[in-house]
Design a protein around this motif. Structure first.
Motif, mmCIF file in Angstrom:
data_model
loop_
_atom_site.group_PDB
_atom_site.id
_atom_site.type_symbol
_atom_site.label_atom_id
_atom_site.label_comp_id
_atom_site.label_asym_id
_atom_site.label_seq_id
_atom_site.Cartn_x
_atom_site.Cartn_y
_atom_site.Cartn_z
ATOM 1 N N TYR A 8 0.818 -1.213 0.000
ATOM 2 C CA TYR A 8 0.000 0.000 0.000
ATOM 3 C C TYR A 8 0.854 1.266 0.000
ATOM 4 O O TYR A 8 0.335 2.361 -0.182
ATOM 5 N N TYR A 9 2.157 1.127 0.216
ATOM 6 C CA TYR A 9 3.018 2.304 0.217
ATOM 7 C C TYR A 9 3.015 2.933 -1.175
ATOM 8 O O TYR A 9 3.092 2.234 -2.186
ATOM 9 N N PRO A 10 2.987 4.266 -1.252
ATOM 10 C CA PRO A 10 3.097 4.923 -2.548
ATOM 11 C C PRO A 10 4.487 4.681 -3.153
ATOM 12 O O PRO A 10 5.438 4.339 -2.453
ATOM 13 N N GLU A 11 4.583 4.847 -4.442
ATOM 14 C CA GLU A 11 5.830 4.586 -5.177
ATOM 15 C C GLU A 11 7.039 5.289 -4.557
ATOM 16 O O GLU A 11 8.106 4.710 -4.464
ATOM 17 N N ARG A 12 6.868 6.522 -4.099
ATOM 18 C CA ARG A 12 8.003 7.284 -3.570
ATOM 19 C C ARG A 12 8.568 6.687 -2.286
ATOM 20 O O ARG A 12 9.659 7.050 -1.870
ATOM 21 N N PHE A 13 7.839 5.751 -1.657
ATOM 22 C CA PHE A 13 8.308 5.102 -0.438
ATOM 23 C C PHE A 13 8.542 3.605 -0.633
ATOM 24 O O PHE A 13 8.542 2.850 0.328
ATOM 25 N N SER A 14 8.753 3.174 -1.847
ATOM 26 C CA SER A 14 8.850 1.741 -2.139
ATOM 27 C C SER A 14 10.247 1.319 -2.553
ATOM 28 O O SER A 14 10.409 0.348 -3.295
ATOM 29 N N HIS A 15 11.262 2.008 -2.066
ATOM 30 C CA HIS A 15 12.641 1.711 -2.451
ATOM 31 C C HIS A 15 13.484 1.181 -1.283
ATOM 32 O O HIS A 15 14.666 0.908 -1.440
ATOM 33 N N CYS A 16 12.890 1.000 -0.121
ATOM 34 C CA CYS A 16 13.616 0.563 1.072
ATOM 35 C C CYS A 16 14.342 -0.760 0.816
ATOM 36 O O CYS A 16 13.797 -1.671 0.196
ATOM 37 N N PHE A 17 15.567 -0.878 1.314
ATOM 38 C CA PHE A 17 16.320 -2.123 1.151
ATOM 39 C C PHE A 17 15.611 -3.289 1.835
ATOM 40 O O PHE A 17 15.564 -4.392 1.322
ATOM 41 N N GLY A 20 11.177 -2.596 0.415
ATOM 42 C CA GLY A 20 10.702 -1.908 -0.783
ATOM 43 C C GLY A 20 10.460 -2.832 -1.960
ATOM 44 O O GLY A 20 11.370 -3.530 -2.395
ATOM 45 N N ARG A 21 9.244 -2.813 -2.463
ATOM 46 C CA ARG A 21 8.903 -3.669 -3.616
ATOM 47 C C ARG A 21 9.653 -3.239 -4.871
ATOM 48 O O ARG A 21 9.810 -4.018 -5.794
ATOM 49 N N ASN A 22 10.141 -1.992 -4.896
ATOM 50 C CA ASN A 22 10.858 -1.494 -6.067
ATOM 51 C C ASN A 22 12.376 -1.576 -5.924
ATOM 52 O O ASN A 22 13.094 -0.999 -6.730
ATOM 53 N N ASN A 23 12.851 -2.279 -4.920
ATOM 54 C CA ASN A 23 14.288 -2.446 -4.737
ATOM 55 C C ASN A 23 14.640 -3.892 -5.080
ATOM 56 O O ASN A 23 14.487 -4.789 -4.243
ATOM 57 N N PRO A 24 15.113 -4.147 -6.302
ATOM 58 C CA PRO A 24 15.385 -5.525 -6.716
ATOM 59 C C PRO A 24 16.530 -6.184 -5.950
ATOM 60 O O PRO A 24 16.669 -7.400 -5.976
#
Length: 152
Positions: A8-17, A20-24
């Motif tokens: 549910y986190y917005p994209e700008r908060f989805s990079h956490c190591f 974060g779903r956007n941190n591969p």
């Protein structure tokens, strides 16, 4: 299937190591509601071993507890506002103000661990969460977090 709190986190908060779903390259930890508590499941890879073979590095344990704690704070705050995640406004994000961890016994690598969170208190922008990390039903570490609502 229920969506994870972090989904549910917005994209700008989805990079956490840690979550974060956007941190591969990160752990992509996923936390869920389980009754009045939160729970996450994770298998620690052998590359995160500590000084004793077969057991996790303490920083890895701390990172799992930390990320689950801030996700739990967001979920607890949402419920306290009278709604569930995904209903209405985007969830507020929390950051760690303090985190204490007691390492009770070694945490094994290669086996699933569970991290649980329980609301201790919620006052204004501050949420206290009691946390535990267990392997095979045995608690390996306990923590307490003070999370503070992030202001942009």
């Amino acid at each position: 299937m229920t969506r994870a709190i972090q989904d549910y986190y917005p994209e700008r908060f989805s990079h956490c190591f840690g979550c974060g779903r956007n941190n591969p390259h990160g752990h992509q930890l996923k936390s869920y509601w389980k009754g009045d508590e939160t729970i996450a499941r994770f298998t620690i890879a052998p590359m995160y071993s500590g000084g004793v073979p077969g057991n996790a590095y303490g920083g890895m344990v701390a990172s799992l507890i930390d990320c689950h704690g801030t996700a739990s704070a967001a979920a607890f705050a949402c419920r306290a506002q009278g709604h569930e995640l995904g209903e209405g406004a985007e969830p507020v994000r929390f950051v760690t103000a303090s985190l204490t961890i007691d390492y009770l016994r070694p945490t094994p690598v290669g086996k699933e661990v569970t991290i649980t969170g329980r609301l201790m208190s919620l006052e204004g922008r501050k949420v206290r969460v009691a946390l535990a990390l267990a392997a095979g039903g045995t608690v390996c570490a306990r923590g307490e977090m003070l999370a503070v609502q992030f202001r942009e």
